[in-house]
Design an enzyme around this catalytic site. Structure first.
Site, PDB file in Angstrom:
ATOM      1  N   TYR A  16       0.814  -1.215   0.000  1.00  0.00           N
ATOM      2  CA  TYR A  16       0.000   0.000   0.000  1.00  0.00           C
ATOM      3  C   TYR A  16       0.849   1.268   0.000  1.00  0.00           C
ATOM      4  O   TYR A  16       0.375   2.342  -0.326  1.00  0.00           O
ATOM      5  CB  TYR A  16      -0.944   0.024   1.207  1.00  0.00           C
ATOM      6  N   LYS A  62       3.879 -15.381   2.692  1.00  0.00           N
ATOM      7  CA  LYS A  62       3.750 -16.168   1.451  1.00  0.00           C
ATOM      8  C   LYS A  62       5.183 -16.450   1.007  1.00  0.00           C
ATOM      9  O   LYS A  62       5.607 -16.096  -0.106  1.00  0.00           O
ATOM     10  CB  LYS A  62       2.942 -15.353   0.429  1.00  0.00           C
ATOM     11  N   ASP A  71      -2.718 -18.132   2.372  1.00  0.00           N
ATOM     12  CA  ASP A  71      -3.892 -18.845   1.843  1.00  0.00           C
ATOM     13  C   ASP A  71      -4.344 -19.915   2.833  1.00  0.00           C
ATOM     14  O   ASP A  71      -5.545 -20.096   3.076  1.00  0.00           O
ATOM     15  CB  ASP A  71      -3.604 -19.446   0.450  1.00  0.00           C
ATOM     16  N   ASP A 101      -4.948  -6.817   6.053  1.00  0.00           N
ATOM     17  CA  ASP A 101      -6.181  -6.133   5.640  1.00  0.00           C
ATOM     18  C   ASP A 101      -7.264  -7.174   5.335  1.00  0.00           C
ATOM     19  O   ASP A 101      -8.406  -7.080   5.781  1.00  0.00           O
ATOM     20  CB  ASP A 101      -5.855  -5.303   4.386  1.00  0.00           C
ATOM     21  N   ASP A 108     -10.664  -8.659   7.987  1.00  0.00           N
ATOM     22  CA  ASP A 108     -12.081  -8.633   7.599  1.00  0.00           C
ATOM     23  C   ASP A 108     -12.689 -10.019   7.763  1.00  0.00           C
ATOM     24  O   ASP A 108     -13.823 -10.177   8.221  1.00  0.00           O
ATOM     25  CB  ASP A 108     -12.249  -8.176   6.146  1.00  0.00           C
TER      26      ASP A 108
END
Ligand code: NAD
Length: 355
Positions: free
Chosen positions: A141, A190, A222, A246, A250
């Site tokens: 970001y 990852k 994942d 992020d 959620d």
């Protein structure tokens, strides 16, 4: 006297922040504390008033306060603006960067009385009590971005950058937090395909050696997304980089029944920022349908982390638990046949329970 800056922002932010103030006022009465409030503009509301979503005066007021309570920002009204003036990109990200808020702490706890509101089967949802520690000022970001024409075709590039120091400081935050909890850190990356994730893992492993009393394991992002719905009770503290955090926060938020239940704290700089994990919910804004509990619980985190007022923080958390156990629900939590209370109604119930 602790100075609290209120940034209600947009949409339901205007409805939920006053309910958190009701809870803080109830705490002040019960424990003979005094809070000084100031309110400032941020987000679309600030753009409409002065032409920028993060006015310099708001930033100055942030720096002059002891803690910040933010509602939410953004909404369709401002989606057409150039990217730099949109509330999220123009206010939220620069605010985090300017205040040095590199760590976002989001607890996700299932209240037994809300087990039926979780999308998971009750036996899987039972016992969810985890915290996600998300890196907030690095990664994709904040890396360099560009658009260019390559052989007549438009091409976009985002850059995912992390330094060892950035990884170590967020890692330390997670390990220190785990020491006050169940002493278990799960680091999410990852590392099988992304270079910055390989550095992430290398640094977290080194740091883990300094915390021999804390169990450390690693999951690919994942797999973590899958484990969160398969067996969420296995997690204590999850630490991860900005974008993975992020997405995972959620996911974690909805496991507990509603995104309207989840508080958060952004820390690391001289002044911390507390806000609900959700956005400005334009679909229900102005209708007194929003759940104010995430914001009220964010105020409890503020008392605990910024003002070391543990007893007062617990009083708010206990009041929330009691009100839910008594069966009071905002529309997002109400199951078939339950009559919902309004945003202000829920805020008043919590304030009464604190008193
Ligand atoms: P959102 O979190 O605002 O809403 C998602 C869904 O959850 C909606 O159906 C909404 O009604 C519901 N919801 C959210 N909070 C609720 C609450 N307290 N009580 C009951 N229901 C609630 O996410 P979105 O729709 O993707 O985004 C809306 C706007 O908010 C966008 O402009 C987005 O950029 C912005 N946003 C801001 C923040 C922030 O201020 N930190 C975070 C996320 C999104």
């Amino acid at each position: 006297m602790p100075k609290i800056l209120l940034l209600p922002g947009d949409g339901i932010g205007q409805e939920i922040v006053p309910e958190a103030v009701k809870a803080l006022d109830a705490v002040a009465r019960r424990y003979h504390a005094t809070f000084e409030y100031t309110t400032a503009l941020v987000g679309g509301a600030a753009y409409d008033a002065v032409g920028h979503p993060l006015p310099e005066s708001t930033l100055q007021q942030c720096r002059a306060s002891d803690a910040i309570l933010l509602g939410a920002i953004g909404g369709p009204k401002w989606d057409h603006l150039p990217v730099a003036l949109r509330p999220e990109v123009g206010a939220l990200l620069p605010l985090r960067k300017a205040l040095g808020l590199y760590g976002n702490i989001r607890p996700a706890v299932i209240y037994p009385s809300l087990a039926a509101a979780s999308p998971l089967k009750p036996e899987i949802a039972a016992g969810i009590d985890l915290v996600v520690v998300r890196e907030l000022t690095g990664g994709l970001y904040f890396g360099e971005k560009k658009r260019e024409l390559v052989n007549g075709e438009e091409r976009a590039t985002d850059t995912l950058v992390y330094s060892a120091g950035e990884i170590r400081r967020i890692g330390r935050l997670a390990f220190d937090l785990a020491r006050k909890r169940r002493k278990h850190v799960t680091s999410v990356d990852k590392a099988n395909v992304i270079e910055s994730s390989r550095l992430w893992r290398q640094e977290i492993v080194k740091l883990g050696a300094e915390y021999p009393d804390v169990a450390l394991d690693h999951l690919y992002v994942d797999n973590c997304a899958m484990q969160l719905v398969r067996r969420p009770s296995q997690f204590d503290v999850i630490v991860t980089e900005n974008m993975f955090g992020d997405i995972l926060t959620d996911e974690a938020s909805v496991l507990t029944g509603s995104i309207g239940m989840l508080p958060s704290a952004s820390i690391g700089g001289e002044v911390a920022l507390y806000e609900p994990a959700h956005g400005s919910a334009p679909d229900i804004a102005g209708q007194q349908k929003a759940n104010p509990l995430a914001t009220i619980l964010s105020a409890a985190m503020m008392l605990r982390l910024s003002f070391s007022m543990e007893t007062e923080a617990r009083a708010i958390e206990l009041a929330v638990r009691q009100v839910l156990e008594q069966g009071h629900r905002t529309p997002d939590l109400a199951q078939n046949g339950e009559r919902p209370v309004t945003t202000a109604g829920m805020g008043s119930l919590v304030a009464e329970a604190i008193s």
